[in-house]
Design a protein around this motif. Structure first.
Motif, short mmCIF file in Angstrom:
data_model
loop_
_atom_site.label_atom_id
_atom_site.label_comp_id
_atom_site.label_asym_id
_atom_site.label_seq_id
_atom_site.Cartn_x
_atom_site.Cartn_y
_atom_site.Cartn_z
N TRP A 1 0.87 -1.18 0.00
CA TRP A 1 0.00 0.00 0.00
C TRP A 1 0.91 1.23 0.00
O TRP A 1 1.47 1.61 1.04
CB TRP A 1 -0.90 -0.04 1.25
N PRO A 2 1.08 1.89 -1.16
CA PRO A 2 2.08 2.96 -1.26
C PRO A 2 1.91 4.08 -0.23
O PRO A 2 2.91 4.60 0.28
CB PRO A 2 1.88 3.48 -2.69
N ALA A 3 0.65 4.42 0.10
CA ALA A 3 0.45 5.55 1.02
C ALA A 3 1.07 5.28 2.40
O ALA A 3 1.45 6.22 3.10
CB ALA A 3 -1.04 5.85 1.16
N SER A 4 1.18 4.00 2.78
CA SER A 4 1.83 3.69 4.06
C SER A 4 3.34 3.83 3.92
O SER A 4 4.00 4.45 4.76
CB SER A 4 1.52 2.25 4.49
N GLU A 5 3.87 3.26 2.84
CA GLU A 5 5.31 3.32 2.65
C GLU A 5 5.79 4.75 2.48
O GLU A 5 6.90 5.09 2.87
CB GLU A 5 5.67 2.51 1.39
N CYS A 6 4.92 5.59 1.90
CA CYS A 6 5.31 6.97 1.60
C CYS A 6 4.78 7.94 2.65
O CYS A 6 4.77 9.15 2.42
CB CYS A 6 4.82 7.35 0.21
N PHE A 7 4.30 7.42 3.77
CA PHE A 7 3.71 8.26 4.81
C PHE A 7 4.73 9.27 5.34
O PHE A 7 4.41 10.42 5.59
CB PHE A 7 3.21 7.36 5.95
N GLU A 8 5.94 8.83 5.47
CA GLU A 8 6.98 9.70 6.06
C GLU A 8 8.09 10.07 5.10
O GLU A 8 8.92 10.88 5.43
CB GLU A 8 7.58 8.98 7.26
N LYS A 9 8.14 9.40 3.95
CA LYS A 9 9.24 9.72 3.02
C LYS A 9 8.65 10.17 1.69
O LYS A 9 7.50 9.83 1.37
CB LYS A 9 10.17 8.53 2.85
N SER A 10 9.43 10.91 0.92
CA SER A 10 8.89 11.37 -0.36
C SER A 10 9.03 10.26 -1.40
O SER A 10 10.02 9.54 -1.44
CB SER A 10 9.60 12.64 -0.82
N CYS A 11 7.96 10.13 -2.19
CA CYS A 11 7.89 9.08 -3.22
C CYS A 11 7.51 9.69 -4.54
O CYS A 11 7.02 10.83 -4.60
CB CYS A 11 6.81 8.07 -2.85
N LEU A 12 7.67 8.92 -5.59
CA LEU A 12 7.13 9.31 -6.88
C LEU A 12 5.61 9.21 -6.79
O LEU A 12 5.07 8.63 -5.84
CB LEU A 12 7.67 8.38 -7.98
N LYS A 13 4.92 9.74 -7.80
CA LYS A 13 3.45 9.77 -7.78
C LYS A 13 2.86 8.36 -7.64
O LYS A 13 3.35 7.42 -8.27
CB LYS A 13 2.99 10.39 -9.10
N ASN B 1 8.14 1.52 -9.41
CA ASN B 1 9.15 2.05 -8.51
C ASN B 1 8.60 3.32 -7.86
O ASN B 1 8.03 4.17 -8.52
CB ASN B 1 10.40 2.40 -9.33
N LEU B 2 8.76 3.43 -6.55
CA LEU B 2 8.28 4.62 -5.84
C LEU B 2 9.41 5.55 -5.44
O LEU B 2 9.18 6.68 -5.02
CB LEU B 2 7.53 4.20 -4.57
N MET B 3 10.63 5.06 -5.57
CA MET B 3 11.75 5.87 -5.06
C MET B 3 12.23 6.90 -6.08
O MET B 3 12.59 6.53 -7.21
CB MET B 3 12.91 4.95 -4.67
N PRO B 4 12.25 8.16 -5.68
CA PRO B 4 12.59 9.24 -6.63
C PRO B 4 13.99 9.11 -7.23
O PRO B 4 14.22 9.52 -8.36
CB PRO B 4 12.51 10.51 -5.78
N PRO C 1 -3.72 4.44 5.52
CA PRO C 1 -3.74 5.88 5.22
C PRO C 1 -4.13 6.20 3.78
O PRO C 1 -3.96 5.38 2.88
CB PRO C 1 -2.29 6.31 5.50
N LYS C 2 -4.66 7.41 3.65
CA LYS C 2 -5.08 7.91 2.34
C LYS C 2 -3.91 8.69 1.74
O LYS C 2 -3.13 9.29 2.48
CB LYS C 2 -6.25 8.86 2.56
N THR C 3 -3.82 8.69 0.42
CA THR C 3 -2.78 9.48 -0.25
C THR C 3 -2.94 10.93 0.13
O THR C 3 -4.05 11.47 0.08
CB THR C 3 -2.95 9.34 -1.79
N LYS C 4 -1.81 11.55 0.51
CA LYS C 4 -1.87 12.99 0.84
C LYS C 4 -2.04 13.77 -0.46
O LYS C 4 -1.32 13.52 -1.42
CB LYS C 4 -0.58 13.41 1.53
#
Ligand code: 5GP
Length: 264
Positions: free
Chosen positions: A81-93, A140-143, A260-263
C-alpha cells in the motif's frame, strides 16, 4: 738491513692479511648468495599469493557470488500500500491502490532462498509485452531510482530462486495480482483508506477471510503511535499457485491500525 727474522715476520703478516681478505670476500659472497636466494623465494611467494588475483575486486553479485540453494516450500505474493510506505518519506506519484512488491519463494521456517545463480542478469527488454502493466501496478516509488529498479531488485533477489524464466516470473505475478481483488475484499467490508478512521487487525482479517477464504499475513510499519498497514502477503502453493493459508504471524502491533489515504 733487515734481519732474516724481520723478513719472515713481514711475510707472515702479508700471508695473514691475504688470508683475512680472502675470508672476508668469501663471507661477503656467501651473504650475497643467501640474500639473493631469500629474495627469489620472497618473489615466488608474492607471485603465488597475489599473482592470481585481479587488481580490481569483482562486482558484488556475479555468477561466482550467488546461491545454488533453490529450496523453498511456497510462494508469497507481496502486495503493498504505497500511502503507508510513503507516509513519512517522499515518493514518486502513486494512487490509493494495492500494488505488487514481489513474488517470493519462501520456506515454512520463515527463511527464504535469495540471490540465486539462475539467469543472473536482468534485461527489461524481456518484459516488453507487459511493461505498461508493470508500470501501473509494480512501480518504482523511489525518486532517486530508475523505473525498472524494483523489478531488477525483485528479479535478482527472489525471481532467480524460482527458476522461472524472467518473462514468466513477472507475467505470473501479474496474472495472480489481477486475480485477487484485495481492494474490493476490504471496501466490501467498509474498510476504506482514511487518515482518521482506524481498524482492528481482527476486522481486516475477518474481511479478507470472508471474501477470499484464506488467511493472509499483514505487515505494518510503525510511525509514532500508529501502525500503518503496509503489505498484505498472499500465500500460494509452489506448483499450482493456488492460494493456501499463511501461517506466519503479522508484524503489526495488536492495537488499531490505519490504512492511510494518499496525501493530496
Ligand atoms: P525485498 O528485498 O524484501 O524484496 O524488498 C525490500 C527492498 O525493496 C528494500 O531494500 C527496498 O529498498 C526496496 N524497495 C522497496 N520499494 C522500492 C521501490 O519502489 N523501488 C526500488 N528501487 N526499491 C524498492
Amino acid at each position: 738491513m733487515m734481519s732474516q727474522h724481520h723478513l719472515m715476520l713481514l711475510n707472515d703478516t702479508d700471508d695473514n692479511y691475504n688470508k683475512w681478505g680472502q675470508r672476508k670476500t668469501s663471507q661477503l659472497l656467501y651473504k650475497s648468495f643467501v640474500f639473493t636466494i631469500v629474495m627469489i623465494l620472497v618473489l615466488i611467494l608474492m607471485i603465488i599469493v597475489f599473482g592470481s588475483k585481479p587488481s580490481i575486486s569483482p562486482p558484488r553479485i556475479s555468477i561466482n557470488n550467488c546461491s545454488s540453494d533453490y529450496n523453498f516450500d511456497y510462494y508469497e505474493l507481496a502486495l503493498r500500500w504505497p500511502a503507508s510506505e510513503c507516509f513519512e518519506k517522499s515518493c514518486l506519484k502513486y494512487t490509493d491502490m494495492w500494488c505488487i512488491h514481489g513474488m517470493w519463494p519462501t520456506l515454512w521456517n520463515n527463511h527464504w532462498p535469495q540471490d540465486c545463480c539462475f539467469e543472473r542478469t536482468f534485461n527489461v527488454k524481456n518484459l516488453e509485452p507487459i511493461v505498461s502493466q508493470l508500470e501501473k501496478c509494480w512501480q518504482n516509488l523511489m525518486p532517486d531510482q530508475t523505473y525498472d529498479s524494483l523489478w531488477r531488485h525483485e528479479w535478482m533477489k527472489h525471481g532467480t530462486c524460482t527458476k522461472m524464466h524472467q518473462f514468466n516470473y513477472f507475467n505470473k505475478a501479474l496474472d495472480l495480482y489481477n486475480s485477487f481483488a484485495v481492494g474490493k475484499w476490504l471496501t466490501d467490508h467498509s474498510i476504506v483508506a482514511s487518515n482518521d478512521v482506524t481498524y482492528s487487525l481482527k476486522s481486516i482479517h475477518d474481511a479478507i477471510d470472508e471474501s477470499f477464504g484464506h488467511k493472509v499475513q499483514l505487515k505494518c510499519i510503525h510511525v509514532n503511535e500508529y501502525s500503518l498497514i503496509d503489505q498484505i502477503l498472499i500465500c500460494l502453493d509452489k506448483t499450482s499457485f493456488s492460494p493456501i493459508d499463511c501461517i506466519q504471524a503479522d508484524s503489526c502491533r495488536s492495537g488499531p491500525v490505519l490504512l492511510p489515504k494518499t496525501k493530496s
